[in-house]
Design an enzyme around this catalytic site. Structure first.
Site, PDB file in Angstrom:
ATOM      1  N   GLY A 169       0.713  -1.049  -0.154  1.00 43.82           N
ATOM      2  CA  GLY A 169       0.228  -0.007  -0.282  1.00 43.82           C
ATOM      3  C   GLY A 169       1.253   1.570   0.053  1.00 43.82           C
ATOM      4  O   GLY A 169       1.682   1.118   0.584  1.00 43.82           O
ATOM      5  N   CYS A 226       4.894  -5.867   1.393  1.00 40.77           N
ATOM      6  CA  CYS A 226       6.023  -4.226   1.657  1.00 40.77           C
ATOM      7  C   CYS A 226       4.424  -4.356   2.904  1.00 40.77           C
ATOM      8  O   CYS A 226       5.368  -3.969   4.090  1.00 40.77           O
ATOM      9  CB  CYS A 226       5.338  -3.423   0.738  1.00 40.77           C
ATOM     10  N   TYR A 227       3.741  -2.698   2.445  1.00 35.58           N
ATOM     11  CA  TYR A 227       3.127  -2.354   3.584  1.00 35.58           C
ATOM     12  C   TYR A 227       3.129  -3.094   4.712  1.00 35.58           C
ATOM     13  O   TYR A 227       2.555  -3.390   5.417  1.00 35.58           O
ATOM     14  CB  TYR A 227       2.051  -1.117   3.075  1.00 35.58           C
ATOM     15  N   HIS A 282       7.893  -7.353  -3.284  1.00 34.54           N
ATOM     16  CA  HIS A 282       7.104  -7.812  -3.970  1.00 34.54           C
ATOM     17  C   HIS A 282       7.113  -9.905  -4.508  1.00 34.54           C
ATOM     18  O   HIS A 282       7.688  -9.287  -5.409  1.00 34.54           O
ATOM     19  CB  HIS A 282       6.323  -7.267  -5.352  1.00 34.54           C
ATOM     20  N   GLU A 294       5.070 -11.189  -6.168  1.00 29.33           N
ATOM     21  CA  GLU A 294       4.347 -11.763  -6.858  1.00 29.33           C
ATOM     22  C   GLU A 294       4.090 -10.587  -8.273  1.00 29.33           C
ATOM     23  O   GLU A 294       3.993 -11.128  -9.454  1.00 29.33           O
ATOM     24  CB  GLU A 294       2.510 -10.794  -6.556  1.00 29.33           C
ATOM     25  N   SER A 319     -23.780 -10.558 -27.274  1.00 30.67           N
ATOM     26  CA  SER A 319     -22.801  -9.952 -28.187  1.00 30.67           C
ATOM     27  C   SER A 319     -22.459 -10.548 -28.978  1.00 30.67           C
ATOM     28  O   SER A 319     -21.546  -9.896 -30.237  1.00 30.67           O
ATOM     29  CB  SER A 319     -21.558  -8.488 -27.486  1.00 30.67           C
ATOM     30  N   ASP A 357     -16.776 -12.567 -22.931  1.00 30.56           N
ATOM     31  CA  ASP A 357     -17.342 -12.485 -21.272  1.00 30.56           C
ATOM     32  C   ASP A 357     -19.275 -13.070 -21.889  1.00 30.56           C
ATOM     33  O   ASP A 357     -19.239 -13.854 -20.976  1.00 30.56           O
ATOM     34  CB  ASP A 357     -17.465 -11.434 -20.977  1.00 30.56           C
ATOM     35  N   SER A 396     -20.125 -14.456 -24.153  1.00 29.87           N
ATOM     36  CA  SER A 396     -20.958 -16.142 -24.409  1.00 29.87           C
ATOM     37  C   SER A 396     -20.120 -16.896 -23.551  1.00 29.87           C
ATOM     38  O   SER A 396     -21.010 -17.796 -22.936  1.00 29.87           O
ATOM     39  CB  SER A 396     -19.880 -16.106 -25.663  1.00 29.87           C
ATOM     40  N   LYS A 401      -9.691 -12.604 -17.228  1.00 31.42           N
ATOM     41  CA  LYS A 401      -9.968 -12.876 -18.757  1.00 31.42           C
ATOM     42  C   LYS A 401      -9.526 -14.441 -18.852  1.00 31.42           C
ATOM     43  O   LYS A 401     -10.077 -15.343 -19.577  1.00 31.42           O
ATOM     44  CB  LYS A 401      -9.069 -11.764 -18.975  1.00 31.42           C
TER      45      LYS A 401
END
Ligand code: XMP
Length: 513
Positions: A55, A82-83, A169, A171, A223, A227, A229, A369
């Site tokens: 953060g 981290c934070y 970090h 990640e 559409s 997403d 579909s 996604k």
């Protein structure tokens, strides 16, 4: 078997989504929750572990986010990043100080490889640092497990209570062995089985949807994008004909697209659902007549879309639920669940306001996604639909610069089709972020055989991007560009020039309007 959950407690860091992604890559289900969530609520979710994110604050700022100390007495393993690491040190009685200069970027860290978090990690490993405050003194019961020349506590641990913390970090991809560290935390330290898989998500979701919906009626604006579909197929597997999908063909789709969507979702397709295709092409062309300004075109297309959808919804009558294809980044980016409907307004122009329904269903709101794509494959949706590149809501309307006419739509559809075909033939389709042909509003003089021509110029665009917020023009092989150019000029009537757009974003945008 109960689903295992790791909670990422968000203290405002910019990488919170990434942490969740990395944890899910270890086949452990993970959700990001705001630091304002109460300890009782957290306990009710029965997490196997908690990760405190980074953060922007200092633990000493009056307004900085803190968490009640009791979380450290809940018997849940915690990893602070981290934070989050400073907050752990500070809350448990350690000392946090502000350094005169920030430590930022790739940093070689020396780690204690006998520590559970660093099992299988090299003794000297490159990590990503981004901090000004640092832990000067670890709390009682903790030991230092990593350091750098300027950061005395790059990591600390209290194995007895299963508390771990890293100043860097793990990640981000710059931390070379970060995934191993996170895997050590969720599997070895939290004791997760690591059996989260898309197949089980799909089965669980279908069961939960059946239970929730009962014999209610559900409406979905389809559409043909990934997403909506995947959301539609999930719902159709759960409730079959209780679902009605409305697909508005606004005449601004790519070549054959309307028929492709109908082939999959229509009566001849594999799914049992009510499918309504509204062929509203002429209505949109009529409204767009004489309109050149991009924002005006977007507004007209968005509004007309709602009108068409509203008319169809009225014919169907009151429905119980409206389905939306909201996905996890939308949820997180819009403030952890507070404004999921805002996205639907952006996407489909405010549908919830005009349709009479009781509740919104968002079956994909916990998926990234690529996970939505995996779910799509799991559900048997054809690959060409699952791996589609993004296509804007206003469609070719914003790929035709200036006034949109039926004739121009035809030109850009044909040119785009050839371009996509050649890109696929060259095997470049999976590596590119987005690529398409647009129609410039420019006509120029050319010569075809013995005749003078005065025709349009097509602009080809291909970009590499991971987040679509920034993008670089792709270096396409010349032979591919030549082939596409020749084919477009020979095969598409009304075009006598083809150009390749080399503009990055920023300063350009990916689409032309
Ligand atoms: P730009 O042109 O802003 O596009 O660089 C970034 C990404 O967003 C897509 N895009 C849209 N998607 N509705 C959408 O659903 C829209 O109105 C819209 N406009 C742009 C674009 O295709 C690219 O992937």
């Amino acid at each position: 078997m109960e689903r295992e959950l790791v909670i990422v407690l968000d203290f405002g860091g910019q990488y919170n989504q990434l942490i969740a992604r990395r944890v899910r890559e270890c086949n452990v289900y993970c959700e990001v929750k705001p630091y304002t969530m109460s300890l009782d609520e957290i306990k009710k979710m029965n997490p196997k572990g908690i990760i405190f994110t980074g953060g922007p604050n200092s633990v000493y700022d009056e307004t900085s986010p803190h968490y009640e100390k009791a979380i450290f007495e809940a018997g849940i393993p915690i990893l602070g990043i981290c934070y989050g690491s400073q907050l752990m040190a500070y809350t448990l009685g350690g000392e946090v100080k502000t350094a005169p200069v920030s430590e930022y970027g790739h940093t070689e860290v020396t780690v204690d490889t006998t520590d559970a978090l660093f099992e299988g990690v090299s003794e000297k490993t490159v990590c990503w640092m981004s901090h000004t405050d640092y832990i000067a003194q670890v709390p009682e019961g903790f030991k230092v497990t990593a350091s750098t020349p300027v950061c005395p506590v790059a990591a600390m641990a209290c194995p007895e209570k299963k508390f771990y913390a890293t100043q860097f970090h793990p990640e981000v991809m710059h931390t070379k062995e970060g995934t191993q560290m996170l895997k050590n935390f969720v599997i070895n330290i939290c004791g997760c089985r690591g059996d989260w898989q898309m197949g089980s998500f799909v089965d669980e979701t279908i069961k939960a949807l059946r239970k929730k919906i009962g014999d209610g009626k559900v409406l979905c604006a389809l559409s043909g994008g990934v997403d909506s579909s995947v959301a539609a197929v999930l719902l159709s597997k759960a409730i079959g004909k209780q679902l009605t999908c409305v697909f508005v063909d606004h005449g601004l789709l790519r070549k054959n697209e309307g028929d492709e969507v109908e082939a999959v979702f229509g009566p001849d397709g594999p799914y049992e659902l009510n499918f309504i295709r509204v062929n509203a092409q002429q209505r949109f062309y009529e409204k767009l007549k004489g309109v050149e300004e991009p924002e005006a075109k977007r507004k007209i297309i968005g509004e007309e879309f709602i009108r068409v959808f509203e008319e169809e919804a009225k014919k169907i009558g009151a429905v119980d639920y409206l389905v939306q294809g909201t996905i996890y980044p939308d949820v997180i980016e819009s403030g952890l669940g507070k404004s999921a409907t805002i996205k639907s307004h952006h996407n489909v122009g405010g549908l919830p306001d005009v349709v009479d329904f009781k509740e919104i269903i968002e079956p994909l709101r916990m998926l990234f996604k690529d996970e939505v794509r995996k779910a799509g494959l799991e559900l048997g949706i054809p690959e060409y639909l699952v791996f589609r590149q993004p296509f804007p809501g206003p469609g070719l309307g914003i790929r035709i610069i200036g006034e949109v006419t039926e004739e121009k739509v035809k030109i850009v559809q044909e040119a785009d089709y050839i371009y996509r075909e050649e890109i696929a033939k060259a095997g470049l389709n999976k590596g590119l972020g987005q690529y398409f042909a647009g129609l410039t509003n420019m006509r120029s003089v050319g010569v075809m055989g013995d005749f003078r021509t005065y025709d349009y110029a097509i602009a080809l665009r291909a970009v590499n991007t991971s987040d679509f917020m920034t993008a670089e023009a792709a270096e396409l092989p010349y032979e591919v560009l030549f082939k596409v150019t020749n084919r477009i000029i020979n095969e598409v009537k009304g075009v006598n020039r083809v150009m390749y757009d080399l503009t990055s974003k920023p300063p350009g945008t990916i689409e032309f309007e």
